[in-house]
Design an enzyme around this catalytic site. Structure first.
Site: not given
Length: 271
Positions: A129, A61, A65, A125-127, A86, A235, A16
């Site tokens: 993100a 982060t 969040k 994926g189900a997190g 975020n 990404g 960052s």
């Protein structure tokens, strides 16, 4: 000098500062971007602490969040729907929360010239993100959005507010040709670079493969996709895009695309 920073628990290897310092330089902003490592004992005082320190804006982060949301005065539409913040702006004594992962994903697709409207997207994926990605696809009028997970029933309860379909990994094996497959799982991320969430048989059924992992830049998932003739998108630009959007919110500016590209190219050399 304007003070900004990143709030999290373990921040040792964050990219960052490089993103934000480049934006400062290109836009003549007298800014300083710090890393604020916060212990869980102090998680309920994050926003108040930012105000006391005179911080104008902060990125948030893991693991804060969601926990920071009840400390904010105003939360944006997309952050409410996603259920995570975020990016924080402190202005005139008030605190505002946003989700720039939402915009970063949009910038990633726009740069790669991947059209959303009228196309089908399968999300692995189900997190946390996955939520910003699902919301962006929903808002951008994707024809069909399917969330693929190991426990369909559990995930249905968690994502019931989204206008999407649900599928198990077993059911994914049986689909016919579709448009885009998006990996939001940590599979393939360093150091577990040999892991992949789906089989080559599944990958072959798509035209586009996207991975929100950026270390390595080309995951095993993307390598398999490329070898089978799919368009592939890494990404890293999502990371750049979310950081740039935060700067636009904090400083009321429009960051030039050349700055985004330069940041991407500089960071790309790291991986």
């Amino acid at each position: 000098m304007k003070l900004f920073g990143l709030i999290g628990e373990k921040l040792g290897h964050s990219l960052s500062p490089e993103i934000h310092n480049k934006v400062f330089k290109d836009n003549n902003i007298d800014g300083l971007y710090n890393l604020f490592s916060v212990k869980k004992d102090f998680e309920n005082n994050i926003v108040e602490s930012l105000k006391c320190l005179g911080v104008r804006g902060a990125n948030v982060t893991i693991p804060y969040k969601e926990k920071v949301m009840n400390q904010l005065d105003i939360i944006s539409h997309e952050a409410k729907a996603i259920g995570a913040v975020n990016t924080i702006l402190i202005k005139d004594g008030k605190s505002y929360g946003y989700n720039t992962d939402y915009y970063g994903f949009g910038k990633m697709l726009e740069r790669a010239k991947v059209d959303i409207e009228g196309n089908s997207f399968f999300v692995l994926g189900a997190g946390g993100a996955a939520r910003s990605i699902l919301k962006y696809l929903e808002d951008s009028k994707a024809k069909k959005i399917v969330l693929v997970s190991r426990d369909k029933e559990k995930v249905f309860k968690k994502f019931k507010d989204f206008n999407i379909n649900f599928m198990s990994y077993g059911e994914l094996e049986e689909i016919h040709e579709e448009f885009a497959l998006i990996n939001t799982t940590p599979c393939g991320m360093y150091p577990n670079t040999n892991s992949v969430a789906v089989s080559e048989k599944v990958i072959k059924k798509f035209k586009v493969a996207l991975d929100i992992v950026y270390n390595p830049l080309e995951t095993k998932f993307l390598k398999m996709a490329k070898d089978n003739g799919l368009k592939t998108v890494d990404g890293l630009f999502m990371l750049v895009g979310q950081g740039v959007k935060a700067e636009e919110i904090w400083n009321g500016i429009k960051v030039d695309k050349s700055t985004e590209e330069n940041i991407y190219e500089e960071l790309k050399c790291r991986f």
